[in-house]
Design an enzyme around this catalytic site. Structure first.
Site, PDB file in Angstrom:
ATOM      1  N   ASP A 199       0.809  -1.128  -0.075  1.00 52.24           N
ATOM      2  CA  ASP A 199       0.055  -0.187  -0.111  1.00 52.24           C
ATOM      3  C   ASP A 199       0.791   1.130  -0.017  1.00 52.24           C
ATOM      4  OD1 ASP A 199      -1.674   1.996   0.747  1.00 52.24           O
ATOM      5  OD2 ASP A 199      -2.550   1.160   2.469  1.00 52.24           O
ATOM      6  N   ILE A 200       0.929   2.097  -1.040  1.00 47.26           N
ATOM      7  CA  ILE A 200       1.734   3.195  -1.100  1.00 47.26           C
ATOM      8  C   ILE A 200       1.424   4.262  -0.110  1.00 47.26           C
ATOM      9  CG2 ILE A 200       0.204   4.544  -2.739  1.00 47.26           C
ATOM     10  CD1 ILE A 200       2.654   5.221  -4.636  1.00 47.26           C
ATOM     11  N   ASN A 228      -7.382  12.297 -10.795  1.00 47.66           N
ATOM     12  CA  ASN A 228      -8.114  12.602 -12.245  1.00 47.66           C
ATOM     13  C   ASN A 228      -7.838  14.220 -12.326  1.00 47.66           C
ATOM     14  OD1 ASN A 228     -10.445  13.965 -10.826  1.00 47.66           O
ATOM     15  ND2 ASN A 228     -10.667  12.139  -9.981  1.00 47.66           N
ATOM     16  N   VAL A 274      -6.368   4.584  -5.543  1.00 51.25           N
ATOM     17  CA  VAL A 274      -5.228   4.735  -4.965  1.00 51.25           C
ATOM     18  C   VAL A 274      -5.493   6.239  -4.616  1.00 51.25           C
ATOM     19  CG1 VAL A 274      -3.712   5.541  -6.915  1.00 51.25           C
ATOM     20  CG2 VAL A 274      -2.913   4.699  -4.671  1.00 51.25           C
ATOM     21  N   ASP A 275      -6.291   7.097  -5.406  1.00 53.28           N
ATOM     22  CA  ASP A 275      -6.529   8.502  -4.986  1.00 53.28           C
ATOM     23  C   ASP A 275      -7.307   8.400  -3.702  1.00 53.28           C
ATOM     24  OD1 ASP A 275      -6.946  10.959  -5.526  1.00 53.28           O
ATOM     25  OD2 ASP A 275      -8.138  11.030  -7.066  1.00 53.28           O
ATOM     26  N   SER A 306      -2.804   4.621 -14.290  1.00 51.65           N
ATOM     27  CA  SER A 306      -3.786   4.267 -15.295  1.00 51.65           C
ATOM     28  C   SER A 306      -4.114   2.782 -15.368  1.00 51.65           C
ATOM     29  CB  SER A 306      -3.378   4.593 -16.769  1.00 51.65           C
ATOM     30  OG  SER A 306      -3.615   6.203 -16.776  1.00 51.65           O
ATOM     31  N   GLY A 330      -5.670   0.869 -13.123  1.00 54.03           N
ATOM     32  CA  GLY A 330      -7.091   0.306 -12.586  1.00 54.03           C
ATOM     33  C   GLY A 330      -8.111   0.956 -13.144  1.00 54.03           C
ATOM     34  N   TYR A 332      -8.766   3.508 -15.055  1.00 55.36           N
ATOM     35  CA  TYR A 332      -8.671   4.023 -16.145  1.00 55.36           C
ATOM     36  C   TYR A 332      -8.392   2.855 -17.161  1.00 55.36           C
ATOM     37  CZ  TYR A 332      -8.730   8.749 -14.912  1.00 55.36           C
ATOM     38  OH  TYR A 332      -9.396  10.358 -14.348  1.00 55.36           O
TER      39      TYR A 332
END
Ligand code: AR6
Length: 171
Positions: A9-10, A23, A32-33, A116, A118, A120
């Site tokens: 997990d980042i 986005n 992740v956002d 991108s 996930g 996207y």
């Protein structure tokens, strides 16, 4: 520059900057956002409101607030439309812009998610080649000493490992 691969997990990483797969609004989302905004706390959204959005292929910097990372670099990857809308160029540009911003701040460590890959919908192998290609480009006199690529699954980790081995074989 040697790329370090991590599975996890980042939001947990204590690096100078973590990169967000954001986005264009920079006002949060899923994936992740969403995880980064939850872990950073509401001050991140307040700060992002002042950034005025971000174009696809570009990136913007914010503090990390409650995260272990000092900064978040919000990069906006392309939505995958089949490959005919310069998705590859835009994706490479996200990685390059994030590295540029980190070096402009004199940062020494940075961690990237698979932008991108996930929501996207970017095909994973193609995205892995672009990410690794961009992260391996020479940056003479740059400040970065540690570049981490974070896989969120064992499958992504295995793919990145394979693409990294192939890429180092070609150098
Ligand atoms: N740590 C590391 N990687 C993660 C984490 C995490 N905590 N969570 C997910 N991933 P995505 P995108 C991986 O969908 O495709 C948002 O709504 C995930 O498995 O987060 O660029 C934004 O607001 C995948 O490999 O980003 C945008 O609207 C990678 O991170 C849109 O999603 C990226 O998946 C951006 O879509």
């Amino acid at each position: 520059m040697k790329i370090e691969l991590i599975e996890g997990d980042i939001t947990q990483l204590a690096v100078d900057a973590i990169v967000n797969a954001a986005n264009a609004s920079l006002l949060g989302g899923g994936g992740v956002d969403g995880a980064i905004h939850r872990a950073a706390g509401p001050a991140l959204l307040d700060y992002c409101r002042g950034l005025g959005g971000c174009a696809t292929g570009d990136a913007k910097l914010s503090p990390g607030f409650d995260l272990p990372a000092r900064y978040v670099i919000h990069a906006v990857g392309p939505v995958w439309h089949g490959g005919g809308r310069d998705e590859a160029g835009l994706l490479a540009s996200c990685y390059r812009r994030a590295l540029e911003l980190a070096e402009r701040e004199g940062l020494e460590s940075i961690a990237f998610p698979m932008i991108s890959c996930g929501i996207y919908g970017y095909p994973h192998e193609a995205a892995a080649k672009i990410a690794i290609g961009a992260l391996c480009e020479p940056r003479p006199n740059g400040s970065l000493k540690r570049v981490v690529l974070v896989a969120f699954s064992a499958q992504m980790h295995a793919l990145l490992e394979r693409v990294l081995v192939d890429a180092s074989g070609k150098r």
